[in-house]
Write a protein that holds these residues in place. Structure first.
Motif, PDB file in Angstrom:
ATOM      1  N   VAL A 187      54.887  80.378  27.888  1.00  0.00           N
ATOM      2  CA  VAL A 187      53.552  79.798  27.674  1.00  0.00           C
ATOM      3  C   VAL A 187      53.620  78.285  27.833  1.00  0.00           C
ATOM      4  N   ARG A 188      52.902  77.783  28.821  1.00  0.00           N
ATOM      5  CA  ARG A 188      52.857  76.340  29.091  1.00  0.00           C
ATOM      6  C   ARG A 188      51.453  75.785  28.953  1.00  0.00           C
ATOM      7  N   TYR A 189      50.501  76.659  28.673  1.00  0.00           N
ATOM      8  CA  TYR A 189      49.110  76.309  28.860  1.00  0.00           C
ATOM      9  C   TYR A 189      48.300  76.874  27.711  1.00  0.00           C
ATOM     10  N   LEU A 190      47.460  76.040  27.140  1.00  0.00           N
ATOM     11  CA  LEU A 190      46.671  76.432  25.982  1.00  0.00           C
ATOM     12  C   LEU A 190      45.202  76.163  26.274  1.00  0.00           C
ATOM     13  N   ARG A 191      44.371  77.171  26.058  1.00  0.00           N
ATOM     14  CA  ARG A 191      42.933  76.954  26.217  1.00  0.00           C
ATOM     15  C   ARG A 191      42.317  76.847  24.839  1.00  0.00           C
ATOM     16  N   ILE A 192      41.614  75.772  24.612  1.00  0.00           N
ATOM     17  CA  ILE A 192      41.051  75.546  23.282  1.00  0.00           C
ATOM     18  C   ILE A 192      39.526  75.522  23.382  1.00  0.00           C
ATOM     19  N   SER A 193      38.890  76.465  22.695  1.00  0.00           N
ATOM     20  CA  SER A 193      37.434  76.460  22.657  1.00  0.00           C
ATOM     21  C   SER A 193      36.984  75.529  21.539  1.00  0.00           C
ATOM     22  N   LEU A 194      36.021  74.680  21.843  1.00  0.00           N
ATOM     23  CA  LEU A 194      35.575  73.703  20.837  1.00  0.00           C
ATOM     24  C   LEU A 194      34.309  74.135  20.123  1.00  0.00           C
ATOM     25  N   THR A 195      33.617  75.102  20.695  1.00  0.00           N
ATOM     26  CA  THR A 195      32.348  75.526  20.087  1.00  0.00           C
ATOM     27  C   THR A 195      31.937  76.865  20.678  1.00  0.00           C
ATOM     28  N   ASP A 196      31.136  77.610  19.941  1.00  0.00           N
ATOM     29  CA  ASP A 196      30.559  78.827  20.537  1.00  0.00           C
ATOM     30  C   ASP A 196      29.096  78.577  20.905  1.00  0.00           C
ATOM     31  N   ARG A 197      28.696  77.316  20.887  1.00  0.00           N
ATOM     32  CA  ARG A 197      27.322  76.970  21.263  1.00  0.00           C
ATOM     33  C   ARG A 197      27.270  76.515  22.718  1.00  0.00           C
ATOM     34  N   CYS A 198      26.084  76.638  23.289  1.00  0.00           N
ATOM     35  CA  CYS A 198      25.954  76.225  24.692  1.00  0.00           C
ATOM     36  C   CYS A 198      24.530  75.812  24.983  1.00  0.00           C
ATOM     37  N   ASN A 199      24.397  74.908  25.931  1.00  0.00           N
ATOM     38  CA  ASN A 199      23.067  74.484  26.367  1.00  0.00           C
ATOM     39  C   ASN A 199      22.504  75.411  27.445  1.00  0.00           C
ATOM     40  N   LEU A 200      23.311  76.357  27.956  1.00  0.00           N
ATOM     41  CA  LEU A 200      22.811  77.365  28.892  1.00  0.00           C
ATOM     42  C   LEU A 200      22.977  78.754  28.262  1.00  0.00           C
ATOM     43  N   ARG A 201      22.520  79.761  28.960  1.00  0.00           N
ATOM     44  CA  ARG A 201      22.554  81.136  28.433  1.00  0.00           C
ATOM     45  C   ARG A 201      22.927  82.103  29.550  1.00  0.00           C
ATOM     46  N   CYS A 202      24.047  81.868  30.226  1.00  0.00           N
ATOM     47  CA  CYS A 202      24.366  82.682  31.402  1.00  0.00           C
ATOM     48  C   CYS A 202      24.418  84.164  31.045  1.00  0.00           C
ATOM     49  N   THR A 203      23.807  84.972  31.899  1.00  0.00           N
ATOM     50  CA  THR A 203      23.617  86.383  31.538  1.00  0.00           C
ATOM     51  C   THR A 203      24.940  87.131  31.404  1.00  0.00           C
ATOM     52  N   TYR A 204      25.975  86.730  32.173  1.00  0.00           N
ATOM     53  CA  TYR A 204      27.250  87.459  32.103  1.00  0.00           C
ATOM     54  C   TYR A 204      28.120  86.973  30.947  1.00  0.00           C
ATOM     55  N   CYS A 205      27.683  85.942  30.265  1.00  0.00           N
ATOM     56  CA  CYS A 205      28.510  85.305  29.239  1.00  0.00           C
ATOM     57  C   CYS A 205      27.893  85.449  27.860  1.00  0.00           C
ATOM     58  N   MET A 206      26.626  85.183  27.767  1.00  0.00           N
ATOM     59  CA  MET A 206      25.914  85.218  26.483  1.00  0.00           C
ATOM     60  C   MET A 206      25.164  86.549  26.373  1.00  0.00           C
ATOM     61  N   PRO A 207      25.481  87.372  25.369  1.00  0.00           N
ATOM     62  CA  PRO A 207      24.763  88.643  25.245  1.00  0.00           C
ATOM     63  C   PRO A 207      23.248  88.424  25.142  1.00  0.00           C
ATOM     64  N   ASP A 208      22.478  89.424  25.589  1.00  0.00           N
ATOM     65  CA  ASP A 208      21.013  89.275  25.644  1.00  0.00           C
ATOM     66  C   ASP A 208      20.415  88.770  24.337  1.00  0.00           C
ATOM     67  N   GLY A 209      20.898  89.320  23.240  1.00  0.00           N
ATOM     68  CA  GLY A 209      20.314  88.942  21.949  1.00  0.00           C
ATOM     69  C   GLY A 209      20.930  87.670  21.379  1.00  0.00           C
ATOM     70  N   GLY A 210      21.710  86.946  22.167  1.00  0.00           N
ATOM     71  CA  GLY A 210      22.409  85.762  21.650  1.00  0.00           C
ATOM     72  C   GLY A 210      23.594  86.193  20.784  1.00  0.00           C
ATOM     73  N   ILE A 211      24.230  85.245  20.145  1.00  0.00           N
ATOM     74  CA  ILE A 211      25.314  85.597  19.227  1.00  0.00           C
ATOM     75  C   ILE A 211      25.036  84.899  17.905  1.00  0.00           C
ATOM     76  N   ASP A 212      25.685  85.368  16.856  1.00  0.00           N
ATOM     77  CA  ASP A 212      25.562  84.667  15.568  1.00  0.00           C
ATOM     78  C   ASP A 212      26.522  83.491  15.619  1.00  0.00           C
ATOM     79  N   HIS A 213      25.982  82.284  15.704  1.00  0.00           N
ATOM     80  CA  HIS A 213      26.860  81.114  15.801  1.00  0.00           C
ATOM     81  C   HIS A 213      27.595  80.914  14.483  1.00  0.00           C
TER      82      HIS A 213
END
Ligand code: SAM
Ligand code: SF4
Length: 368
Positions: free
Chosen positions: A25-51
């Motif tokens: 393992v040489r590489y780390l992906r770090i998510s900083l938030t589960d919020r977004c200014n967009l709502r891409c259909t393949y990424c964000m479930p239709d009903g949104g998510i509980d932030h």
């Protein structure tokens, strides 16, 4: 994991992250938030998510503490993702602190002494942020862009912001970013007639276009047999739309056609390249094919969610709680969690095993 001991003249017994399949393992992906200014259909479930509530997110202090430990274990690059990482306040401050981390001795190369910081973004906030991020030390940008048509963009992202995104890409170039990848999720019947145009768009801006197979995240919401455009079809469509012939690249760092990450690269074949001069040299594209030509055997990464959950695989939901370990026991408590999660890393993703669906988590919760 096995936290193997490796021996080098520089450091007699430094642990590195190696899993049961001997993948390092040489590489780390770090998510900083589960919020977004967009709502891409393949990424964000239709009903949104509980932030998640803000106090459950890793603070920047905690992100840096965790990164420091991973760097000591040999990690060379982190990628900031989300959700949309640019919606976190004072992001350049975090980038500056991460970029200042010195690599472990055996990870250093001539000209590379510090942690490389990369980011994946939808670019909507880059008009304001590109320069401060570059000045803070960010050098590698993956920008998501699925279409060049405004109406289509508004349809897939559920926000009518294509002009801002294009402005953001220009701002990144103007700020000095030289490593820009334009990532497009390949969606049948939506943008499959635009692959060639997306390549041209990227090349004209000195960027590398890449195409990603759709992954069936969030309980298989998107899994429809036949809907997926696989890597072979992506390549065929690009060849049909652009003409010419294409060959797999051989890169020093990886196996044939692969670079540091999972993309496999193709370029205009060299005879035609010679004819086209320097523009032809840039004519290369990448395909990220987790579904039809998976790259699990060379997986070199771990992922951390915005709440500090360490995950060994995008396709699986099991995780180790780095945040609780850090809050309860300080940095020395992290190693046990990492050891457990890496020790349980499977040899391949298993999206297919899950039949009608992938993991329960939505892509927006873990960061792609
Ligand atoms: N908001 C940022 C962005 O869009 O670039 C970073 C987070 S986003 C989850 C990271 C990447 O995952 C994007 O390139 C996005 O297109 C991709 N992605 C999201 N859902 C996906 C899915 N179901 N299959 C394949 N790629 C997906
Ligand atoms: Fe947001 Fe990126 Fe997911 Fe789109 S792909 S909803 S921009 S996190």
């Amino acid at each position: 994991m096995q936290l193997h001991r490796i021996r080098t003249p520089a450091d007699q017994a430094r642990p590195v992250l190696v899993d049961r399949q001997a993948r390092v393992v040489r590489y780390l992906r770090i998510s900083l938030t589960d919020r977004c200014n967009l709502r891409c259909t393949y990424c964000m479930p239709d009903g949104g998510i509980d932030h998640v509530p803000r106090d459950e997110l890793l603070s920047y202090e905690e992100v840096v503490e965790i990164a420091k430990s991973f760097v000591a274990w040999g990690v060379e690059r982190v990628r900031l993702t989300g959700g949309e990482p640019t919606v976190r306040r004072d992001l350049p401050e975090l980038v500056a602190r991460l970029s200042a981390l010195e690599l472990a001795p055996e990870a250093r190369r001539p000209g590379r002494t510090h942690l490389q910081v990369a980011m994946t973004t939808n670019a909507e906030r880059l008009p304001e942020l590109a320069r401060p991020l570059f000045d803070a030390g960010l050098r590698h940008l993956n920008i998501s862009l699925d279409t060049l048509e405004r109406e289509r963009f508004a349809q897939i992202a559920r926000r009518d912001v294509l002009p801002r995104v294009l402005e953001g890409i220009d701002a990144a170039r103007a700020a000095g970013f030289e490593d820009i990848k334009i990532n497009s999720v390949a969606v049948r019947g939506f943008n499959d007639d635009e692959f060639g145009a997306l390549c041209r768009f990227a090349w004209a801006r000195g960027a590398t276009p890449r195409f990603i197979e759709v992954m069936p995240m969030a309980a298989g919401r998107l899994y429809v047999p036949g809907e997926l455009i696989g890597a072979a079809e992506i390549r065929d469509r690009i060849a049909a739309q652009l003409g010419g012939s294409w060959e797999a690249e051989t890169l020093e760092v990886g196996r044939e056609g692969r670079g540091y990450g999972p993309a496999r690269y193709w370029r205009a074949n060299s005879a035609e390249g010679a004819k086209g001069g320097s523009m032809a040299k840039q004519r290369r594209f990448g395909v990220i094919s987790p579904m039809t030509e998976n790259f699990c055997d060379s997986c070199n990464r771990l992922r951390i969610s915005a709440t500090g959950q360490l995950q060994a695989c995008l396709a699986r939901d099991d995780a180790g709680d780095l945040k609780s370990a850090l809050r309860a026991g300080g940095p020395t408590a992290l190693e046990g969690v990492v050891r457990r999660v890496l020790g349980a890393k499977q040899d391949r993703h298993g999206f297919e095993e899950n039949g009608a669906g992938g993991p329960q988590k939505a892509m927006i919760s873990i960061g792609g």
